[in-house]
Design an enzyme around this catalytic site. Structure first.
Site, PDB file in Angstrom:
ATOM      1  N   LYS A   8       2.488   0.173  -6.394  1.00  0.00           N
ATOM      2  CA  LYS A   8       1.423   0.283  -5.542  1.00  0.00           C
ATOM      3  C   LYS A   8       0.813   1.988  -6.018  1.00  0.00           C
ATOM      4  O   LYS A   8       0.120   1.995  -7.118  1.00  0.00           O
ATOM      5  CB  LYS A   8       1.514   0.138  -3.979  1.00  0.00           C
ATOM      6  CG  LYS A   8       1.770  -0.927  -3.816  1.00  0.00           C
ATOM      7  CD  LYS A   8       1.513  -1.182  -2.167  1.00  0.00           C
ATOM      8  CE  LYS A   8       1.494  -2.700  -1.833  1.00  0.00           C
ATOM      9  NZ  LYS A   8       2.799  -3.354  -1.162  1.00  0.00           N
ATOM     10  N   SER A  66       0.013  -3.001   6.548  1.00  0.00           N
ATOM     11  CA  SER A  66      -1.135  -3.223   5.846  1.00  0.00           C
ATOM     12  C   SER A  66      -2.341  -3.601   6.380  1.00  0.00           C
ATOM     13  O   SER A  66      -3.417  -3.586   5.684  1.00  0.00           O
ATOM     14  CB  SER A  66      -0.545  -4.117   4.656  1.00  0.00           C
ATOM     15  OG  SER A  66      -0.421  -5.311   4.946  1.00  0.00           O
ATOM     16  N   HIS A 118       3.324   1.217   1.422  1.00  0.00           N
ATOM     17  CA  HIS A 118       2.002   1.706   1.633  1.00  0.00           C
ATOM     18  C   HIS A 118       1.919   3.141   1.827  1.00  0.00           C
ATOM     19  O   HIS A 118       1.064   3.644   2.504  1.00  0.00           O
ATOM     20  CB  HIS A 118       1.592   0.743   2.698  1.00  0.00           C
ATOM     21  CG  HIS A 118       0.758  -0.446   2.056  1.00  0.00           C
ATOM     22  ND1 HIS A 118      -0.292  -0.530   1.425  1.00  0.00           N
ATOM     23  CD2 HIS A 118       1.149  -1.640   2.431  1.00  0.00           C
ATOM     24  CE1 HIS A 118      -0.465  -1.858   1.095  1.00  0.00           C
ATOM     25  NE2 HIS A 118       0.515  -2.761   1.566  1.00  0.00           N
TER      26      HIS A 118
HETATM   27  C1  LIG Z   1       3.671  -4.577  -1.274  1.00  0.00           C
HETATM   28  C2  LIG Z   1       4.899  -4.501  -0.363  1.00  0.00           C
HETATM   29  C3  LIG Z   1       6.042  -5.050  -0.770  1.00  0.00           C
HETATM   30  C4  LIG Z   1       6.467  -5.759  -2.055  1.00  0.00           C
HETATM   31  O1  LIG Z   1       6.355  -4.814  -2.840  1.00  0.00           O
HETATM   32  P1  LIG Z   1       6.519  -5.398  -4.619  1.00  0.00           P
HETATM   33  O2  LIG Z   1       7.189  -4.176  -5.232  1.00  0.00           O
HETATM   34  O3  LIG Z   1       5.051  -5.643  -5.074  1.00  0.00           O
HETATM   35  O4  LIG Z   1       7.423  -6.633  -4.508  1.00  0.00           O
HETATM   36  C5  LIG Z   1       7.111  -4.764   0.203  1.00  0.00           C
HETATM   37  N1  LIG Z   1       6.881  -4.485   1.265  1.00  0.00           N
HETATM   38  C6  LIG Z   1       5.859  -3.970   1.722  1.00  0.00           C
HETATM   39  C7  LIG Z   1       5.527  -3.399   2.992  1.00  0.00           C
HETATM   40  C8  LIG Z   1       4.570  -3.931   0.871  1.00  0.00           C
HETATM   41  O5  LIG Z   1       3.436  -3.450   1.329  1.00  0.00           O
END
Ligand SMILES: *Cc1c(COP(=O)(O)O)cnc(C)c1O
Length: 398
Positions: free
Chosen positions: A241, A182, A210
């Site tokens: 997301k 990210s 992502h």
């Molecule tokens: C955002 C993210 C998470 C967490 O996801 P949530 O559903 O908000 O708990 C886990 N792993 C990665 C790589 C992320 O970018």
């Protein structure tokens, strides 16, 4: 007896504030979208994970409302007692179809999916081989497992191979990587990882949070982009997301693995079911992705427009293909000040974006991380570029 603990925390808080490490939250005064209201002003949002612009999409909102009316608000139960509805089963089935996997198990968040995937699967006789820059939830999940840990240098296949050799005596081996990292928006080398996994008899797990919904020709994620669908044993991902942005996550993959997780995974067994309105809205998101190629196409076009535009202006932006676009200040000594000062002035120009500096990223690698969305119009992307030109010149960054 709270005692001196309050004073202790107050001084710790003051200390991180002085170091510029305190995270202040900006308050949105309306829905998530390309434009948001902050402090009574409309500003363009370039820091959400709302990649497909579905967070406030009327079709998704309508599906959530419909489901709320038909199914009620909550279930007051975990899945295995009385918290499984036909909607949960339908969403698990359609997520599997979308990801090209055998089965899927839902969680309240991807953080929980990662927290509950390792401990049931790999014990002290087995090995987890994990990328140094993997997401915090993977790091925490790995900590909960008794497996032996092997950490490889970020995206470095030689380092991965060395760790696989070190783990050769273990009973089972599981390689774990983020599909997209990210901070840089760089994609894992899944082809290289799957090749090494075959050579050294290891399984592969990808956290595609992502990527799910928009990376790959049909948005199936990094395994599709890398041509390794079917060679990845476990995918974890989020509904929070691109896929609507509310909450929820899942683990998807080989059917025996998913069945085992339903029996043993603690965040699944001991935490509440996903609300039905999230299931209903997520099913609508998957329907949109099947039938409407427009969000994917617009996202790709916006990504190219923003990345190329910034490079043409003279900003330090790497080539890439992901809607995470970091603007670096590697040619400047005062990189942290530039990232912070510029993001402040950009907000005054109506562009909401975030500067990251040490310790979120290594010293000397401060950046402004932009995230573009399918919800942005070409004109809005251009406004972002215009603001970067003005603010970048003011700060001597270009
Ligand atoms: C955002 C993210 C998470 C967490 O996801 P949530 O559903 O908000 O708990 C886990 N792993 C990665 C790589 C992320 O970018």
């Amino acid at each position: 007896m709270y005692g001196n603990f309050g004073e202790f925390l107050a001084s710790e808080l003051a200390s991180i504030r002085e170091q510029g490490l305190h995270k202040d939250e900006r308050v949105l005064e309306g829905p998530q979208g390309a434009e948001v209201t902050v402090g009574g002003r409309r500003v363009l949002n370039f820091c959400a994970n709302n990649y497909l612009g579905l967070a406030s999409d009327p079709r998704v909102v309508a599906a959530a409302k419909r489901t709320l009316d038909e199914w009620g608000y909550g279930l007051s139960s975990v899945r295995f007692i009385c918290g499984t509805t036909s909607l949960h089963k339908q969403l698990e089935k359609e997520m599997s179809e979308f990801l090209g996997t055998e089965d899927t198990i839902l969680y309240a968040a991807c953080f929980d999916a990662n927290g509950g995937v390792f401990e049931p699967l790999v014990d002290q006789d087995s090995a987890i081989i994990t990328d140094q820059l993997n997401h915090a939830s993977i790091i925490d999940g790995v900590r909960l497992a008794k497996a032996q840990r092997f950490i490889f240098q970020h995206a470095d296949m030689e380092s991965l191979e060395a760790q696989l050799k070190d783990a050769a005596a273990c009973r089972f081996r599981l390689i774990v990587t983020d599909g997209v990292f990210s901070m840089d928006g760089d994609l894992a080398n899944l082809e290289g990882i799957c090749d090494l996994a075959e050579k050294y008899d290891a399984m592969v797990m990808v956290d595609d949070s992502h990527a799910t919904g928009f990376v790959g020709a049909r948005g199936r994620g990094t395994p599709e982009r890398s041509g390794v669908m079917g060679r990845v044993d476990i995918v974890t991902t989020t509904l929070g997301k691109a896929l609507g942005g509310a909450l929820g996550g899942c683990t998807s993959g080989r059917k025996e693995i998913v069945e085992w997780l339903r029996q043993k995974s603690r965040p699944y067994l001991f935490s509440n079911s996903l609300p039905m309105m999230v299931c209903g809205a997520s099913l609508e998101v998957l329907r949109i992705l099947r039938e409407d190629p427009e969000p994917l196409q617009r996202l790709a076009a916006n990504q190219v427009q923003l990345r190329c535009g910034l490079r043409e202006l003279g900003f330090d932006v790497d080539e890439g293909e992901h809607p995470i676009i970091p603007v670096h200040f590697r040619r400047h000594d005062n990189d942290a000040m530039l990232a912070q000062g510029m993001s402040r002035d950009l907000l005054a120009e109506g562009i909401y974006c975030i500067g990251f500096s040490f310790p979120v990223v290594p010293r000397g690698q401060a950046r402004i991380r932009l995230q573009v969305s399918a919800a942005h119009s070409a004109e809005q992307v251009q406004r972002c570029l215009d603001a970067f030109a003005v603010v970048g010149r003011k700060h001597g960054a270009i």
